[in-house]
Design an enzyme around this catalytic site. Sequence first.
Site, PDB file in Angstrom:
ATOM      1  N   GLY A 252     -18.956  13.839  -8.514  1.00 31.64           N
ATOM      2  CA  GLY A 252     -18.110  14.669  -7.651  1.00 31.64           C
ATOM      3  C   GLY A 252     -17.101  13.822  -6.903  1.00 31.64           C
ATOM      4  O   GLY A 252     -16.360  13.042  -7.503  1.00 31.64           O
TER       5      GLY A 252
ATOM      6  N   GLY B 279     -11.046  29.732  -9.987  1.00 30.01           N
ATOM      7  CA  GLY B 279     -11.211  30.171 -11.369  1.00 30.01           C
ATOM      8  C   GLY B 279     -11.326  28.967 -12.290  1.00 30.01           C
ATOM      9  O   GLY B 279     -10.719  27.920 -12.027  1.00 30.01           O
TER      10      GLY B 279
ATOM     11  N   ALA C  47     -15.109  27.090 -23.620  1.00 27.20           N
ATOM     12  CA  ALA C  47     -13.713  27.539 -23.510  1.00 27.20           C
ATOM     13  C   ALA C  47     -12.966  26.724 -22.460  1.00 27.20           C
ATOM     14  O   ALA C  47     -11.811  26.331 -22.660  1.00 27.20           O
ATOM     15  CB  ALA C  47     -13.675  29.025 -23.173  1.00 27.20           C
TER      16      ALA C  47
ATOM     17  N   GLU D 280     -24.659  25.448 -23.698  1.00 30.23           N
ATOM     18  CA  GLU D 280     -24.717  26.902 -23.475  1.00 30.23           C
ATOM     19  C   GLU D 280     -24.788  27.667 -24.796  1.00 30.23           C
ATOM     20  O   GLU D 280     -24.676  28.889 -24.816  1.00 30.23           O
ATOM     21  CB  GLU D 280     -23.509  27.378 -22.662  1.00 30.23           C
ATOM     22  CG  GLU D 280     -23.575  26.945 -21.199  1.00 30.23           C
ATOM     23  CD  GLU D 280     -22.488  27.567 -20.345  1.00 30.23           C
ATOM     24  OE1 GLU D 280     -22.755  27.845 -19.173  1.00 30.23           O
ATOM     25  OE2 GLU D 280     -21.368  27.761 -20.841  1.00 30.23           O
TER      26      GLU D 280
ATOM     27  N   GLY E 290     -16.257  19.840 -13.703  1.00 30.56           N
ATOM     28  CA  GLY E 290     -16.919  19.031 -14.735  1.00 30.56           C
ATOM     29  C   GLY E 290     -16.328  19.305 -16.108  1.00 30.56           C
ATOM     30  O   GLY E 290     -16.238  18.407 -16.956  1.00 30.56           O
ATOM     31  N   ASP E 291     -15.904  20.546 -16.334  1.00 30.72           N
ATOM     32  CA  ASP E 291     -15.305  20.889 -17.631  1.00 30.72           C
ATOM     33  C   ASP E 291     -13.936  20.234 -17.779  1.00 30.72           C
ATOM     34  O   ASP E 291     -13.574  19.778 -18.872  1.00 30.72           O
ATOM     35  CB  ASP E 291     -15.186  22.412 -17.768  1.00 30.72           C
ATOM     36  CG  ASP E 291     -16.551  23.074 -17.758  1.00 30.72           C
ATOM     37  OD1 ASP E 291     -17.516  22.452 -18.225  1.00 30.72           O
ATOM     38  OD2 ASP E 291     -16.647  24.210 -17.271  1.00 30.72           O
TER      39      ASP E 291
ATOM     40  N   GLY F  83     -16.558  10.035  -7.585  1.00 34.09           N
ATOM     41  CA  GLY F  83     -16.084   9.505  -8.863  1.00 34.09           C
ATOM     42  C   GLY F  83     -17.130   9.607  -9.954  1.00 34.09           C
ATOM     43  O   GLY F  83     -17.761  10.645 -10.119  1.00 34.09           O
TER      44      GLY F  83
ATOM     45  N   ASN G 170     -17.242  32.671 -21.848  1.00 34.13           N
ATOM     46  CA  ASN G 170     -17.769  33.659 -20.894  1.00 34.13           C
ATOM     47  C   ASN G 170     -16.648  34.343 -20.132  1.00 34.13           C
ATOM     48  O   ASN G 170     -15.536  33.818 -20.041  1.00 34.13           O
ATOM     49  CB  ASN G 170     -18.640  32.968 -19.822  1.00 34.13           C
ATOM     50  CG  ASN G 170     -19.948  32.441 -20.365  1.00 34.13           C
ATOM     51  OD1 ASN G 170     -20.471  32.943 -21.357  1.00 34.13           O
ATOM     52  ND2 ASN G 170     -20.481  31.423 -19.718  1.00 34.13           N
TER      53      ASN G 170
ATOM     54  N   ASN H 218     -11.702  11.920 -14.261  1.00 33.32           N
ATOM     55  CA  ASN H 218     -11.850  11.990 -12.801  1.00 33.32           C
ATOM     56  C   ASN H 218     -10.634  12.621 -12.142  1.00 33.32           C
ATOM     57  O   ASN H 218     -10.759  13.469 -11.253  1.00 33.32           O
ATOM     58  CB  ASN H 218     -11.957  10.562 -12.237  1.00 33.32           C
ATOM     59  CG  ASN H 218     -13.331  10.242 -11.755  1.00 33.32           C
ATOM     60  OD1 ASN H 218     -14.212  11.081 -11.775  1.00 33.32           O
ATOM     61  ND2 ASN H 218     -13.513   9.019 -11.310  1.00 33.32           N
TER      62      ASN H 218
END
Length: 307
Positions: A217, A285, A42, A140, A249-250, A220, A11, A274
């Site tokens: 988050g 970004g 990506a 996605e 998360g990515d 942990g 995206n 983590n």
Amino acid sequence: MARVTVVGSCNIDLVTRTARFPRPGEHLIATDFGTYLGGKGANQAVASSRAGAHVKMVGSVGDDDFGAHIIATLATEGIDVGRVRKDAALPTGNASIWLDERGENQILVYSGANQSLAYADATDALSDLKAGDVVLMQLEVPMPTVLESARLASSRGAIVVLNAAPAVPLEDELWRFVTVLVVNETEAAALSNGEPPVAAALALLGRGCGSVVVTLGQDGCIVATAEAVAVERISAFAPVRVVDATGAGDAFCGVLAAKMAAGSQVVEAARWGNAAGSLAVEVIGAIPSMPSKSSIERRVSQAGTKL
Ligand code: RIB
């Protein structure tokens, strides 16, 4: 060499910064705006590559400037982009992202060319998988593409890591092909009728995947593995400053995949994930925030954790 094949989205992220999110019907003036490369696929491909894996990307972009920019950038990252197709009919996918001053976000994705990624686009890349290679996917791109790619990868002895984001119901058949399911707290609840994280992890494990990681988050993550039907808690690495949660998360998933492709077990790989997530929230970004291998190593060692 650690090999990761990502079947996922690409995206353009349109990021608008605001002191606070507008309420329905309210009109606010934003404080800043920027355009970044993103898409869960990506982002995770870049995270894996920067963590040291050899990465192949299977994806679909529009035949437009954004698509060309994404392909060129992934190639600059050392990612094999030979299976990123250009769709003549649909534009490159985009994400409208609102980011508030606490680093929280709200995201609306237009899938565009990601919708047309078919299993046939992935078979070439998946056909030369070897046992121990990792296939990393998210939700996605179309579910049939994910299901059939997982089936083929599993049949070849590959490790299938599925980041079930965004949360949609999973095909019953898919679970048994998944080696590691990674979800955040919200996604875990959505897939388990609202269970809290530990109960959700165990419930999802019971659906037939090899192990379940629930990311929490700043708290942990927890890892539930089938071997002992036990839950391991992994504490967080405190970020220096949170400016943008997008892509954290990515970073987690991409680094976990790279570590597993290099031979780590899921608990150790999640610890590295983590550390990567805690670094990603410090940078604005998605792709710009994916950390380098050396910065992850530094953070892991600063925390005094055995590698
Ligand atoms: O996980 C963050 C990503 O979700 C963003 O980069 C955006 O493109 C959406 O896909």
